[in-house]
Enzyme design. Structure first.
Site, short mmCIF file in Angstrom:
data_model
loop_
_atom_site.label_atom_id
_atom_site.label_comp_id
_atom_site.label_asym_id
_atom_site.label_seq_id
_atom_site.Cartn_x
_atom_site.Cartn_y
_atom_site.Cartn_z
N GLY A 211 0.80 -1.22 0.00
CA GLY A 211 0.00 0.00 0.00
C GLY A 211 0.83 1.27 0.00
O GLY A 211 0.46 2.26 0.62
N TYR B 193 -5.49 -7.79 -16.22
CA TYR B 193 -5.09 -8.87 -15.30
C TYR B 193 -3.64 -8.72 -14.85
O TYR B 193 -3.24 -9.23 -13.81
CB TYR B 193 -5.24 -10.25 -15.98
CG TYR B 193 -6.67 -10.66 -16.21
CD1 TYR B 193 -7.58 -10.73 -15.16
CD2 TYR B 193 -7.11 -11.02 -17.48
CE1 TYR B 193 -8.89 -11.11 -15.38
CE2 TYR B 193 -8.42 -11.42 -17.71
CZ TYR B 193 -9.31 -11.46 -16.65
OH TYR B 193 -10.61 -11.84 -16.87
N ASP C 224 15.08 -5.45 -5.92
CA ASP C 224 14.75 -5.88 -7.28
C ASP C 224 15.80 -5.33 -8.24
O ASP C 224 16.22 -4.17 -8.11
CB ASP C 224 13.40 -5.28 -7.75
CG ASP C 224 12.22 -5.79 -6.95
OD1 ASP C 224 12.40 -6.74 -6.18
OD2 ASP C 224 11.12 -5.21 -7.10
N THR D 113 10.51 -8.46 13.46
CA THR D 113 11.14 -7.26 12.89
C THR D 113 12.25 -7.59 11.89
O THR D 113 12.71 -6.70 11.18
CB THR D 113 11.76 -6.37 13.99
OG1 THR D 113 12.82 -7.10 14.61
CG2 THR D 113 10.73 -5.98 15.03
N THR E 222 12.11 -6.47 8.20
CA THR E 222 12.28 -5.02 8.09
C THR E 222 13.76 -4.64 8.22
O THR E 222 14.29 -3.84 7.45
CB THR E 222 11.44 -4.30 9.17
OG1 THR E 222 10.08 -4.61 8.93
CG2 THR E 222 11.65 -2.80 9.14
N CYS F 120 -18.27 3.62 -21.76
CA CYS F 120 -17.41 3.34 -22.91
C CYS F 120 -17.93 2.12 -23.67
O CYS F 120 -18.96 2.21 -24.32
CB CYS F 120 -15.96 3.20 -22.46
SG CYS F 120 -14.82 3.60 -23.81
N MET G 265 -21.56 1.71 -23.13
CA MET G 265 -22.43 2.59 -23.92
C MET G 265 -22.58 2.02 -25.33
O MET G 265 -23.68 1.96 -25.89
CB MET G 265 -21.81 4.00 -23.95
CG MET G 265 -22.48 4.98 -24.88
SD MET G 265 -21.69 5.03 -26.52
CE MET G 265 -22.23 6.65 -27.07
N GLU H 95 -15.40 -3.56 -34.12
CA GLU H 95 -14.36 -4.16 -33.27
C GLU H 95 -14.64 -5.66 -33.10
O GLU H 95 -13.72 -6.46 -33.03
CB GLU H 95 -14.35 -3.46 -31.90
CG GLU H 95 -13.30 -4.01 -30.94
CD GLU H 95 -13.29 -3.33 -29.57
OE1 GLU H 95 -14.14 -2.46 -29.30
OE2 GLU H 95 -12.40 -3.66 -28.77
N ARG I 155 -11.20 3.66 -29.35
CA ARG I 155 -10.92 3.77 -30.79
C ARG I 155 -12.20 3.79 -31.62
O ARG I 155 -12.21 4.26 -32.74
CB ARG I 155 -10.14 2.54 -31.28
CG ARG I 155 -8.74 2.46 -30.75
CD ARG I 155 -7.97 1.32 -31.42
NE ARG I 155 -6.89 0.89 -30.55
CZ ARG I 155 -5.74 1.56 -30.43
NH1 ARG I 155 -5.52 2.63 -31.14
NH2 ARG I 155 -4.81 1.13 -29.59
N HIS J 297 -15.04 8.22 -19.70
CA HIS J 297 -14.87 7.52 -18.42
C HIS J 297 -15.07 8.47 -17.24
O HIS J 297 -14.10 9.05 -16.75
CB HIS J 297 -13.47 6.91 -18.34
CG HIS J 297 -13.26 5.80 -19.30
ND1 HIS J 297 -13.40 4.48 -18.96
CD2 HIS J 297 -12.93 5.82 -20.61
CE1 HIS J 297 -13.15 3.73 -20.01
NE2 HIS J 297 -12.86 4.51 -21.03
N GLU K 198 -15.53 7.75 -14.27
CA GLU K 198 -14.91 7.22 -13.05
C GLU K 198 -13.53 7.81 -12.78
O GLU K 198 -13.09 7.83 -11.63
CB GLU K 198 -14.84 5.69 -13.10
CG GLU K 198 -13.84 5.07 -14.09
CD GLU K 198 -14.38 4.90 -15.51
OE1 GLU K 198 -15.34 5.61 -15.89
OE2 GLU K 198 -13.83 4.06 -16.26
N1 GLN Z 1 -13.19 -1.16 -27.11
C1 GLN Z 1 -13.94 0.04 -27.21
C2 GLN Z 1 -13.24 1.08 -28.06
O1 GLN Z 1 -12.05 1.03 -28.24
C3 GLN Z 1 -14.27 0.59 -25.84
C4 GLN Z 1 -13.06 1.00 -25.06
C5 GLN Z 1 -13.33 1.17 -23.58
O2 GLN Z 1 -14.31 0.64 -23.05
N2 GLN Z 1 -12.43 1.87 -22.88
O3 GLN Z 1 -13.87 1.98 -28.54
#
Ligand code: GLN
Length: 537
Positions: free
Chosen positions: A18, A56, A150, A191, A194, A384, A387, A408, A465, A510, A512
């Site tokens: 974290g 992932y 590392d 400890t 650490t 995105c 939608m 796509e 895209r 987006h 978010e």
């Molecule tokens: N794959 C879609 C595009 O490229 C949506 C991309 C996304 O959801 N960020 O338009």
């Protein structure tokens, strides 16, 4: 204030302790005392940016206003500080090498052998100081990704060592985050890991000034003394970071431990008032005392890894607090649903969000989920790809264009209702070539989004895209799916909604990425409100 002060955050013993949250929490406390603070993340991997990484691998790819595809920690920085970050806030080894190699090709090092030291370390030092030299910040916190020891972290650690020496102890300090594990068989906190990680840091010439110790149990005074003595730090500089129930508790926990006090003292910064966390704590009170709860289905194909949808989940926390309800997010794998099972999976929910994504896998399940929400008056929010799926669903099931699709997923569809953007057609490189960053969008009068945003023009961040194909707009609008947000320069449809439905909104951008504790995103707030109303029916 005079010179910009630099704080470096390194990590030892284990990853996932974290560091990003500790950096963001310290930044929050310093900001709440009146300092102008920013946070930067240095990532040791060789990708130029995380834009080409599968979620992932590394969780969500976060996007800044200036169109940088970045590590998800930048999302935490923005959510905590409510200050936008930029390309300069995230640097990878790939970017460092790319820039040094470009300089070499231009002949900037002519005659010299280009080496890790000094050329790579100089480039790192420059990237660290860009933010400080902008004059916009009193304090720059730089988080070094990875764990000390590392191989790939070595140039960063060396750059920090040099900078600390050049800037002097008053202007730079190192916070080392480590793990103090609890051995249940021995019934003890240990400890030694650490001590070893501080020693590893020391072998690279860096003495940690402050130790932040991640632990599941309280550190006793004796243990703190021991850590201080063997790790060469003052006892007040041994800070406990105990597991928290929410990341938003961490600033208060660090305040209690005095992390901001000891930091300021070491940087010789005096006279700042105590942190004013009034607004932050009001949010926490609302977050922790919900008056009800709503169940939202998050429909996506990366649901096995929560970090894939980090910003969406955090936006729900902000929007839940704003509505004084708890948002329970249920993860629904879009590959595991179809029209036969959808009712069982989503009928108990108060709203569904169809997530962003790429590629063909799992899209049919998303389309079925949209259909269920549309036909059953269930609040729907598409982001995105979500939608785009709503446009495809409407085209297929309302307009009767049976094979409507995005090119796509099916380049040969006879009804490409979502199609590659014109400027994308000549692009072959995958890295950093999407439509990225902040773009303007004009909202239609009388629309849901206009009432939500309470303004006519907005700026939102993008990463895609493909786009809504304007050829189908008249047909879709006549059938009831209205375009309510348009890019004023290109005419691109950014928002669709269904006025005949209680709450059905899809956005190409987006939202978010822009939700913060201080400014919960209005669309998430409105969606949670609609879901709450649905739950009361
Ligand atoms: N794959 C879609 C595009 O490229 C949506 C991309 C996304 O959801 N960020 O338009």
């Amino acid at each position: 204030m005079g010179n910009t002060k630099y704080i470096f955050v390194t990590g030892g013993v284990s990853s996932s302790l974290g560091k990003g949250i500790i950096a963001a929490s310290l930044a929050k406390l310093l900001q709440a005392r009146g300092y102008r603070v920013t946070i930067q993340k240095l990532d040791p991997y060789i990708n130029v940016d995380p834009g080409t990484l599968n979620p992932y691998e590394h969780g969500e790819c976060y996007v800044t206003d200036d169109g940088a595809e970045t590590d998800l920690d930048l999302g935490h920085y923005e959510r905590f500080l409510n200050v936008p970050t930029s390309q300069a806030n995230n640097v990878t080894t790939g970017r460092i090498y790319q820039s040094v190699i470009e300089k070499e090709r231009r002949g900037e090092f002519l005659g010299k052998t280009v080496q890790v030291i000094p050329h790579i370390t100089n480039e790192i030092k420059e990237r660290i100081q860009i933010l400080g030299k902008s004059g916009e910040y009193d304090i720059v916190i730089t988080e070094i990704g990875g764990t000390v020891g590392d191989i790939e972290s070595l140039p960063y650690i060396e750059a920090v060592r040099q900078l600390k020496w050049e800037l002097g102890d008053d202007n730079a300090l190192v916070i080392h985050l480590t793990l103090v594990p609890f051995l249940s068989a021995a019934g003890e906190l240990k400890t030694k890991p650490t001590q070893h990680s501080v020693k590893t840091l020391m072998e690279s010439g860096i003495r940690a000034d402050i130790l932040v110790c991640r632990t599941e149990h309280e550190l006793t005074t004796n243990l703190r003394k021991k850590l201080a003595l063997f790790c060469n730090v003052q006892q007040e500089a041994v800070i406990q970071s105990i597991d928290a129930s929410t990341i938003y508790d961490v600033p208060n926990m660090m305040l209690e431990e005095g992390l901001d006090d000891v930091t300021l003292r070491k940087l010789n910064l005096t006279g700042a008032p105590e942190p004013d966390l009034t607004q932050w704590n009001e949010f926490l009170t609302r977050h922790k005392n919900p008056g009800g709860h709503v169940r939202i289905g998050l429909i996506g194909k990366y649901v096995e890894l929560q970090d894939s949808y980090k910003s969406i989940l955090e936006s729900f926390i902000h929007a839940g607090a704003e509505n004084e309800v708890k948002v329970d997010v249920e993860y629904i794998h879009s590959e595991h649903i179809d029209m036969a099972t959808i009712t069982d999976v989503v009928s108990h929910l108060d709203g569904i969000l169809v997530a962003p994504g790429f590629g063909e896998r799992g899209v049919e399940g998303k389309i079925d989920a949209v259909r269920y929400a549309r036909e059953n008056d269930l609040p729907f929010f598409g982001i995105c790809l979500g939608m785009q799926m709503a446009v495809i669903e409407y085209s297929r099931n309302v307009l009767g264009l049976d094979d409507a699709n995005s090119t796509e997923m099916d380049p040969n569809t006879s009804h490409p209702v979502i199609d590659l953007m014109e400027e994308q057609k000549t692009i072959t490189d995958k890295g950093g070539t999407m439509r990225l960053g902040s773009w303007a969008c004009e909202l239609k009068e009388g629309s849901i989004v206009e009432s939500v945003y309470k303004t006519k023009e907005i700026q939102e961040r993008h990463r895609h895209r493909y786009e809504y194909n304007d050829v189908y707009r008249d047909q879709l609008e006549a059938a009831g799916l209205v375009a309510t947000g348009i890019n004023p320069n290109t005419g691109l449809v950014e928002i669709i909604e269904l006025p005949s439905h209680p709450w059905f909104v899809g956005v190409q951008y987006h939202p978010e990425y822009k939700s913060t504790v201080a400014n919960p995103h209005p669309l998430f707030v409105a969606f949670v409100k609609a879901a709450h109303e649905h739950s009361l029916k």
